[in-house]
Design a protein around this motif. Structure first.
Motif, PDB file in Angstrom:
ATOM      1  N   VAL A 181       0.307  -0.841  -7.876  1.00 13.01           N
ATOM      2  CA  VAL A 181       0.396  -2.041  -7.136  1.00 13.01           C
ATOM      3  C   VAL A 181      -0.133  -2.072  -5.852  1.00 13.01           C
ATOM      4  O   VAL A 181      -0.944  -2.730  -5.341  1.00 13.01           O
ATOM      5  CB  VAL A 181       1.950  -2.620  -7.103  1.00 13.01           C
ATOM      6  N   THR A 182       0.237  -0.780  -4.871  1.00  9.69           N
ATOM      7  CA  THR A 182      -0.168  -0.868  -3.649  1.00  9.69           C
ATOM      8  C   THR A 182      -1.527  -0.454  -3.661  1.00  9.69           C
ATOM      9  O   THR A 182      -2.292  -0.747  -2.758  1.00  9.69           O
ATOM     10  CB  THR A 182       0.663   0.413  -3.133  1.00  9.69           C
ATOM     11  N   VAL A 193      -1.708  -0.036   6.810  1.00  8.82           N
ATOM     12  CA  VAL A 193      -0.200   0.218   6.623  1.00  8.82           C
ATOM     13  C   VAL A 193       0.064   0.308   5.244  1.00  8.82           C
ATOM     14  O   VAL A 193       0.884   1.188   4.499  1.00  8.82           O
ATOM     15  CB  VAL A 193       0.613  -0.880   7.468  1.00  8.82           C
ATOM     16  N   VAL A 194      -0.522  -0.627   4.434  1.00 10.46           N
ATOM     17  CA  VAL A 194      -0.148  -0.843   2.898  1.00 10.46           C
ATOM     18  C   VAL A 194      -0.906   0.522   2.185  1.00 10.46           C
ATOM     19  O   VAL A 194      -0.429   1.090   1.572  1.00 10.46           O
ATOM     20  CB  VAL A 194      -0.842  -2.028   2.388  1.00 10.46           C
ATOM     21  N   SER A 195      -2.109   0.865   2.666  1.00  9.29           N
ATOM     22  CA  SER A 195      -2.747   1.838   2.399  1.00  9.29           C
ATOM     23  C   SER A 195      -1.998   3.165   2.335  1.00  9.29           C
ATOM     24  O   SER A 195      -1.984   4.086   1.318  1.00  9.29           O
ATOM     25  CB  SER A 195      -4.335   2.127   2.759  1.00  9.29           C
ATOM     26  N   LEU A 237      -0.110   6.361  10.219  1.00  7.81           N
ATOM     27  CA  LEU A 237       0.601   5.067   9.999  1.00  7.81           C
ATOM     28  C   LEU A 237       1.343   4.422  11.343  1.00  7.81           C
ATOM     29  O   LEU A 237       1.006   3.453  11.640  1.00  7.81           O
ATOM     30  CB  LEU A 237       1.447   5.387   8.897  1.00  7.81           C
ATOM     31  N   PHE A 238       1.898   5.285  12.052  1.00 11.46           N
ATOM     32  CA  PHE A 238       2.737   5.031  13.109  1.00 11.46           C
ATOM     33  C   PHE A 238       1.918   4.979  14.292  1.00 11.46           C
ATOM     34  O   PHE A 238       2.118   3.987  15.324  1.00 11.46           O
ATOM     35  CB  PHE A 238       3.823   5.764  13.451  1.00 11.46           C
ATOM     36  N   LEU A 293       1.024   7.835   0.649  1.00  6.64           N
ATOM     37  CA  LEU A 293       2.094   8.834   0.823  1.00  6.64           C
ATOM     38  C   LEU A 293       2.698   8.810  -0.329  1.00  6.64           C
ATOM     39  O   LEU A 293       3.303   9.829  -0.665  1.00  6.64           O
ATOM     40  CB  LEU A 293       3.189   8.126   1.899  1.00  6.64           C
ATOM     41  N   LEU A 294       2.977   7.844  -1.204  1.00 10.08           N
ATOM     42  CA  LEU A 294       3.531   7.641  -2.431  1.00 10.08           C
ATOM     43  C   LEU A 294       3.020   8.559  -3.511  1.00 10.08           C
ATOM     44  O   LEU A 294       3.745   9.466  -4.133  1.00 10.08           O
ATOM     45  CB  LEU A 294       3.795   6.350  -2.936  1.00 10.08           C
TER      46      LEU A 294
END
Length: 475
Positions: free
Chosen positions: A156-157, A290-292, A109-110, A297-298
């Motif tokens: 939603v994500t 980034v959204v994915s 991600l980063f 992660l959630l």
């Protein structure tokens, strides 16, 4: 809050499966595959993967329906079929794979944000780790507010991250060049790739990585509104993700040749789309990633906590892990999981772990849990349990389970000796948790055969530690 309010519907279960599988892997798929295989080998590898993973999906569907008393799927099957220690080891290995996968997600991600903000570098700079830590604990407290609420956000994500993937497929479909796709089709011009079979074997861990999460619905079987939805969610989620993965990989090989793809920086989908439409394509994929990753992660943080909690409920794990807060969230399991993620994020500052090295290790940890689930399905159909007067269905399920066992064994072989040894090093400390759980039940820790199995684990762990010390092995 009553228990009923926490039940998950079919849509939420499908989103958990899809959200677990679509994280960072698909966005790096073109480069990850091209680094190991040519177009011809990729097609063979996907054919093997489609058959193997489909049989695993059917295994989880069948067991969810025929063994409704076994909640939390992947570890409960190993325990029911092969004893307490194998059940514990499956839970332990799956849990480690889950939170190690989250560490790799934070790094990727980063690293992706480093495209826009160089201070994040490859995702393992001090600033990147500090921001990863803030995000980690933000997710932590979100989940503490309720499983159902977190599952809705995951839904939603999941929808949001599929959109850029579909756009990528549509655009590259029109730009696909069959001539590029056929160039050096079997990789004979790239000696470092090896033979076609070597290429197929080397790409196997990548294909497993992008499908990890296929068992997501079975992990939440105890929270499903309808038990039958667990199997449906598994198969529907698998087929949808398989279609996306194959199209992304094959279409990329028609835009850029294998050596070019192999040298792309991840997320490599960004480089492919940039070749077709320019810089805005790279920005679109990076934002989609980034959204994915946020959704991934959630989903995986939910699974990390749930596997420990489910293990504690049936005394496979120590009792302190089954504590729930007033929102019916397994809080102690969540704290332990995220605490270890935080520790490994800090360790990336010192050993410069990359996304690839972390995901290979996370993948190796889940190979044995998959194998034991398939083996249990084979055992159930072989004995004819729950198949009274259903001989045809029994034979069908027996064949499917046999193929799943062979495929799972092949994956262990494809992973290679290095990752088997590294896995043993991570499996060995689990014996402390296993021993604590057994003593809480006033039971002996190991049966005779389990002592032998644990002895082999200790030997593998010792060889792994020695290999890391001497430099023979590395992450």
């Amino acid at each position: 809050m009553t228990q009923a309010t926490q039940k998950l519907k079919l849509g939420a279960l499908i989103a958990l499966v899809v959200g677990s599988m679509i994280g960072g892997g698909i966005f790096s798929l073109p480069q990850n595959m091209a680094a190991s295989a040519s177009a011809g080998a990729v097609l063979i590898g996907w054919a093997i993967t489609a058959i193997g993973m489909l049989t695993l999906a059917f295994v989880f569907q069948t067991l969810a329906n025929r063994k409704p008393d076994l909640d939390s799927g992947i570890y409960a099957y190993a325990k029911a079929g092969f004893g307490d220690y194998m059940g514990f080891s499956s839970a332990w290995g799956y849990w480690i794979s889950a939170w190690l996968g989250n560490v790799s997600y934070f790094v990727l991600l980063f690293s992706t944000l480093g495209y826009f903000f160089p201070v994040f570098g490859e995702g393992n700079t001090p600033v990147a780790i500090a921001c990863s830590s803030l995000l980690l604990w933000g997710i932590h407290f979100l989940i503490l507010n309720g499983i159902k609420e977190a599952a809705f956000i995951n839904l939603v994500t999941t929808v949001a991250k599929v959109v850029p993937l579909i756009l990528f497929i549509i655009i590259t479909l029109f730009a696909f060049d069959a001539g590029i796709f056929r160039t050096d089709f079997w990789g004979q011009g790239s000696l470092e790739l090896g033979s076609v079979m070597d290429q197929v074997r080397n790409m196997m861990l990548v294909t497993v990585w992008v499908f990890i999460g296929i068992e997501g619905a079975s992990i939440y079987s105890a929270r499903a509104e309808k038990r039958s939805d667990v199997g449906k969610a598994t198969v529907v989620g698998f087929l949808g993700v398989l279609l996306l993965l194959v199209l992304v990989n094959i279409l990329s090989l028609g835009i850029m040749q294998q050596p070019e793809l192999a040298n792309l920086q991840n997320p490599s989908m960004a480089g492919v789309l940039e070749r077709v439409v320019g810089r805005w394509g790279s920005i679109l994929i990076s934002l989609g990633l980034v959204v994915s990753l946020a959704g991934g992660l959630l989903a995986w943080t939910l699974l990390c906590a749930e596997i420990l909690f489910a293990g504690a409920r049936d005394h496979t794990m120590p009792n302190f892990l089954k504590k729930e807060n007033r929102k019916q969230v397994p809080s102690n399991a969540l704290w332990v999981s995220n605490g270890l993620i935080q520790l490994f994020l800090i360790l990336t500052l010192f050993n410069e772990s990359t996304y690839l090295s972390l995901f290979y290790l996370a993948t190796s940890m889940i190979l044995l849990p998959y194998f034991w689930s398939a083996a249990y399905a084979l055992l159930v159909s072989w004995k004819g349990e729950t198949y009274e007067s259903q001989r045809r269905q029994r034979n069908k399920d027996l064949f499917i389970a046999l193929v799943a066992v062979i495929y799972s064994a092949w994956l262990v072989y494809a992973g290679g000796v290095q990752y088997i040894l590294l896995s043993a090093l991570l499996y060995a400390p689990g014996a402390l948790f296993f021993a604590k759980a057994k003593r809480e039940q006033n039971q002996p820790v190991f049966r005779p055969v389990e002592k032998l199995i644990f002895a082999f684990v200790l030997i593998g762990a010792s060889l792994s530690a020695y290999g890391l010390y001497t430099g023979y092995l590395s992450l």
